[in-house]
Design a protein around this motif. Structure first.
Motif, PDB file in Angstrom:
ATOM      1  N   SER A 339       0.797  -1.229   0.000  1.00 53.94           N
ATOM      2  CA  SER A 339       0.000   0.000   0.000  1.00 53.94           C
ATOM      3  C   SER A 339       0.832   1.282   0.000  1.00 53.94           C
ATOM      4  O   SER A 339       0.284   2.371  -0.129  1.00 53.94           O
ATOM      5  CB  SER A 339      -0.936   0.002   1.207  1.00 53.94           C
ATOM      6  N   ILE A 340       2.180   1.178   0.139  1.00 53.25           N
ATOM      7  CA  ILE A 340       2.964   2.432   0.112  1.00 53.25           C
ATOM      8  C   ILE A 340       3.139   2.912  -1.343  1.00 53.25           C
ATOM      9  O   ILE A 340       3.067   2.129  -2.276  1.00 53.25           O
ATOM     10  CB  ILE A 340       4.341   2.302   0.827  1.00 53.25           C
ATOM     11  N   SER A 341       3.361   4.184  -1.520  1.00 52.84           N
ATOM     12  CA  SER A 341       3.421   4.757  -2.883  1.00 52.84           C
ATOM     13  C   SER A 341       4.658   4.235  -3.625  1.00 52.84           C
ATOM     14  O   SER A 341       5.661   3.868  -3.005  1.00 52.84           O
ATOM     15  CB  SER A 341       3.482   6.276  -2.807  1.00 52.84           C
ATOM     16  N   ASN A 342       4.573   4.226  -4.941  1.00 51.63           N
ATOM     17  CA  ASN A 342       5.704   3.754  -5.763  1.00 51.63           C
ATOM     18  C   ASN A 342       6.952   4.580  -5.514  1.00 51.63           C
ATOM     19  O   ASN A 342       8.065   4.053  -5.475  1.00 51.63           O
ATOM     20  CB  ASN A 342       5.334   3.795  -7.249  1.00 51.63           C
ATOM     21  N   LYS A 343       6.769   5.893  -5.352  1.00 51.79           N
ATOM     22  CA  LYS A 343       7.911   6.795  -5.135  1.00 51.79           C
ATOM     23  C   LYS A 343       8.645   6.406  -3.840  1.00 51.79           C
ATOM     24  O   LYS A 343       9.862   6.259  -3.820  1.00 51.79           O
ATOM     25  CB  LYS A 343       7.402   8.237  -5.055  1.00 51.79           C
ATOM     26  N   ARG A 344       7.850   6.202  -2.774  1.00 55.50           N
ATOM     27  CA  ARG A 344       8.440   5.829  -1.476  1.00 55.50           C
ATOM     28  C   ARG A 344       9.107   4.453  -1.572  1.00 55.50           C
ATOM     29  O   ARG A 344      10.175   4.225  -1.012  1.00 55.50           O
ATOM     30  CB  ARG A 344       7.321   5.820  -0.415  1.00 55.50           C
ATOM     31  N   LYS A 345       8.461   3.544  -2.317  1.00 51.95           N
ATOM     32  CA  LYS A 345       9.002   2.195  -2.498  1.00 51.95           C
ATOM     33  C   LYS A 345      10.378   2.261  -3.150  1.00 51.95           C
ATOM     34  O   LYS A 345      11.329   1.601  -2.717  1.00 51.95           O
ATOM     35  CB  LYS A 345       8.039   1.376  -3.372  1.00 51.95           C
ATOM     36  N   GLU A 346      10.481   3.076  -4.200  1.00 50.87           N
ATOM     37  CA  GLU A 346      11.767   3.218  -4.920  1.00 50.87           C
ATOM     38  C   GLU A 346      12.858   3.737  -3.997  1.00 50.87           C
ATOM     39  O   GLU A 346      14.000   3.279  -4.040  1.00 50.87           O
ATOM     40  CB  GLU A 346      11.593   4.150  -6.124  1.00 50.87           C
ATOM     41  N   LYS A 511      -5.570  -1.072   2.165  1.00 49.86           N
ATOM     42  CA  LYS A 511      -5.643   0.278   2.740  1.00 49.86           C
ATOM     43  C   LYS A 511      -6.881   0.404   3.643  1.00 49.86           C
ATOM     44  O   LYS A 511      -6.829   0.930   4.743  1.00 49.86           O
ATOM     45  CB  LYS A 511      -5.702   1.293   1.589  1.00 49.86           C
TER      46      LYS A 511
END
Length: 681
Positions: A339-346, A511
């Protein structure tokens, strides 16, 4: 030899047999009956009981009589007698049989007893003329079947395969072992498992075949484990003095069981062999802090750690606990969930690869290809039974032979754990932290629901919170969710209309689930109605009531897991089981839960009461499939097999001696079929 060339098989039947996973003569020999019909006991007509199936010796004493009570329906009656009285053989719509009998014929029959007025009837019996009996006077096997294959056909095929191939079967258990345990030889065992001469021989045949299978399996697992221990060079972690200070700084004292298990982990980590350890601990026994200590040691030694959990809720909870325990140290923890955003995941993945993350916690998202570590030293899997062997292996492959800890709150008897986790060393935390109040457990009928609801209201007025678990409808998750929604709406609109309520089930988006759980954790909700998704790892210390509807539909171990969601705070906690089952087993299960909160005792009882069936899926554990033995009902045989396997491995670790020649071959065959090649030194 291909099975189609066995007498009575041919290409068409061979394709049907393949549907039953029968491809070879050996598969056929070990294709054991699912049940037996005892046609060996004879009675007289006077001794017969209505409704039972029995065998009789009778004489035809009158001409056949055909009744036609309605169109397209006929009843054939053949009058019979024995020394005790008179009766009738009865068939429906089988007029052609009337010419098979003459007055004075002596018959052996087997059928179900019925009574019409004063007349004793044997309905739709099988019959044989006196002489060479094939179907009556014996214990007859009943085989698992597939479409287009009858039990009689299977009996004929088995008769042929035993007659033509039994003499070629090699005995592979050493003579001294067989004599010491009083086991039948292989030929007698195979003959008596299919066509038992009597009940005693059947039991002995089954015991021998179960034992050989469990011994073979356990030896193979010991060999795999020994190989892993001798070949897998692991990381040799240094001693870390600061661990004692860290333990001293904890807001609670470790139990003796926690200390013992951490000592075992520490010794493993400090050796140059790769650790593969299962940590079993009942609900609330404090497995997480033991994992944190191991992670602390890895961090102090310059290595990264990973923990994989089956759900986002549980992963988040672990992340929060680990972060809190390590907050006064410069340890960088991250959470990786869907559920975390792709940006944060990267960002997290980049930091992980560069070594800027020390501990990462996540769901199975962690084993995806794009997750790379700089220096992984410790891999931990929580609630192992939710993952298959392959997922566990994928996690440890993220590093170069990292140490592995597998944690489970599903207590399994040690004997069974040795099989299901045969490649792991086993540690057990068998003690709860002091000060935890016993959860009071009550089993009630549906007539008590009103009182239960009033009790829940009273507790909520005092500031507590409650879980209400809805019935489990096994046929369909959708039906279970419907039941949860219906229960939620009924309670919300009527009984608890003045309270804040939430609903949680497995089909919700992650979520959505997290938001509801957060609301419950933060006391925005008084009552959480849920399916079993809360079974694993939700920690809300203020919730002290667990109400489970249709408790009889759940396994004992699962009820125990659900109960473990309460009793985590300072308040007295309660578990109320609403039981609609009136049968003896349902009552016995409720009684066990009221008597004990010991998860290991409960799981042993669960095995005993459920008998065969899926207590634990063996296939996902990656162990070879068993054809005769049953891990649940054959627990005593399993204990003997494990004892003997240990002795053999101690005496001859690679089974090089000629007396184990055939047994070695058997082990290799068994593991080859499950996709594992065992190579002996």
């Amino acid at each position: 030899m291909s099975i189609q060339y066995i007498k009575g098989v041919g290409p068409k039947r061979a394709s049907k047999l393949r549907r039953l996973n029968i491809n070879t003569v050996e598969d056929l020999l070990y294709f054991v009956p699912r049940d037996y019909e005892d046609r060996s006991k004879f009675k007289t007509l006077r001794e017969c009981t209505i409704g039972e199936k029995t065998s009789l010796e009778v004489e035809v004493c009158g001409p056949p009589n055909i009744l036609r009570p309605r169109k397209n329906f006929s009843i054939l009656k053949i009058p019979i007698k024995d020394e005790s009285g008179y009766g009738c053989l009865v068939w429906f719509n089988q007029d052609y049989l009337r010419d098979r009998f003459a007055i004075g014929n002596k018959l052996i029959v087997n059928g179900k007893i019925n009574k019409m007025g004063m007349e004793i009837q044997i309905v739709n019996p099988i019959f044989e003329k006196e002489g060479n009996l094939k179907k009556i006077g014996k214990i007859m096997p009943i085989y698992p079947l597939t479409e287009g294959l009858t039990n009689n056909e299977m009996i004929n095929i088995m008769t042929n395969v035993l007659r033509d191939n039994l003499k070629k079967v090699e005995e592979f258990l050493p003579v001294d072992l067989r004599e010491r345990l009083n086991l039948l030889d292989i030929k007698k065992s195979l003959m008596n498992i299919h066509f038992p001469t009597n009940k005693d021989q059947l039991l002995r045949a089954r015991a021998r075949l179960s034992f050989e299978e469990l011994l073979t399996l356990q030896l193979g697992l010991f060999i795999i484990k020994n190989k892993a221990n001798s070949y897998n060079e692991g990381i040799k972690f240094p001693k870390v003095k600061e661990i004692d200070e860290f333990i001293e700084s904890l807001p609670f004292k470790l139990t003796e069981a926690q200390k013992k298990v951490f000592k075992e982990i520490e010794e493993n980590m400090e050796s140059n062999k790769q650790m593969n350890r299962l940590v079993q601990g009942d609900v609330g026994s404090g497995k997480t802090i033991v994992a944190v200590l191991a992670m602390f040691k890895a961090w102090k030694s310059g290595f990264q750690s990973v923990m994989m959990a089956p759900t986002e809720i549980l992963a988040t909870q672990h992340f929060e606990s680990i972060s809190k325990f390590l907050s006064s140290y410069n340890v960088k923890c991250e959470l990786l969930v869907g559920s975390i955003s792709n940006k944060r995941k990267e960002e997290i993945l980049k930091d992980l690869q560069e070594g800027n993350v020390d501990i990462i916690v996540g769901t199975h998202a962690i084993i995806q290809d794009n997750v790379q570590f700089k220096n992984l030293g410790l891999a931990i899997t929580d609630e192992q039974h939710r993952f298959g062997v392959k997922q566990r292996a994928a996690l440890s492959q993220k590093g170069t032979n990292p140490d592995v800890i597998v944690m489970t709150a599903t207590p399994i008897p040690r004997t069974l754990a040795l099989i299901l986790y045969g490649d792991l060393d086993i540690s057990i935390i068998d003690e709860l932290p002091p000060g935890r109040k016993e959860i009071e457990t009550y089993a009630v009928g549906t007539d008590m629901i009103k009182r239960v609801n009033n009790f829940v209201k009273k507790q909520i007025e005092e500031g507590r919170q409650a879980y209400i678990v809805c019935p489990l409808i096994e046929e369909s998750e959708t039906l279970t969710i419907n039941a949860a929604e219906e229960l939620y709406n009924n309670l919300k609109e009527d009984v608890f209309k003045d309270l804040n309520m939430g609903l949680l089930h497995g089909k919700m988006k992650a979520k959505e689930k997290d938001e509801i759980m957060d609301d419950f954790k933060n006391h925005k909700l008084d009552i959480l109605v849920s399916t079993t998704v809360i079974e694993v790892g939700v920690n809300v210390p203020n919730s002290n009531i667990m109400v489970i509807y249709n408790a009889e539909r759940f396994g004992l171990a699962q009820l125990h897991q659900l109960r473990g969601r309460v009793g985590r705070g300072n308040h007295q906690s309660y578990c109320i089981l609403i039981n609609e089952g009136n049968n003896k087993v349902a009552r016995e299960r409720m009684r066990i839960l009221q008597q004990t909160t010991d998860g290991f005792k409960i799981s042993e009882k669960d095995l005993e009461l459920r008998g065969p069936g899926e207590f634990f899926g063996t296939r996902q554990h990656g162990i070879p499939e068993l054809k005769v033995a049953n891990l649940f009902t054959d627990m005593e045989i399993l204990k003997i097999a494990q004892r003997e396997a240990l002795e053999i491995i101690k005496e001859d670790p690679n089974m090089c001696s000629s007396k184990y020649y055939y047994l070695r071959q058997k082990i290799q065959e068994m593991f080859k079929k499950s996709g594992k090649d065992l190579i002996f030194n």
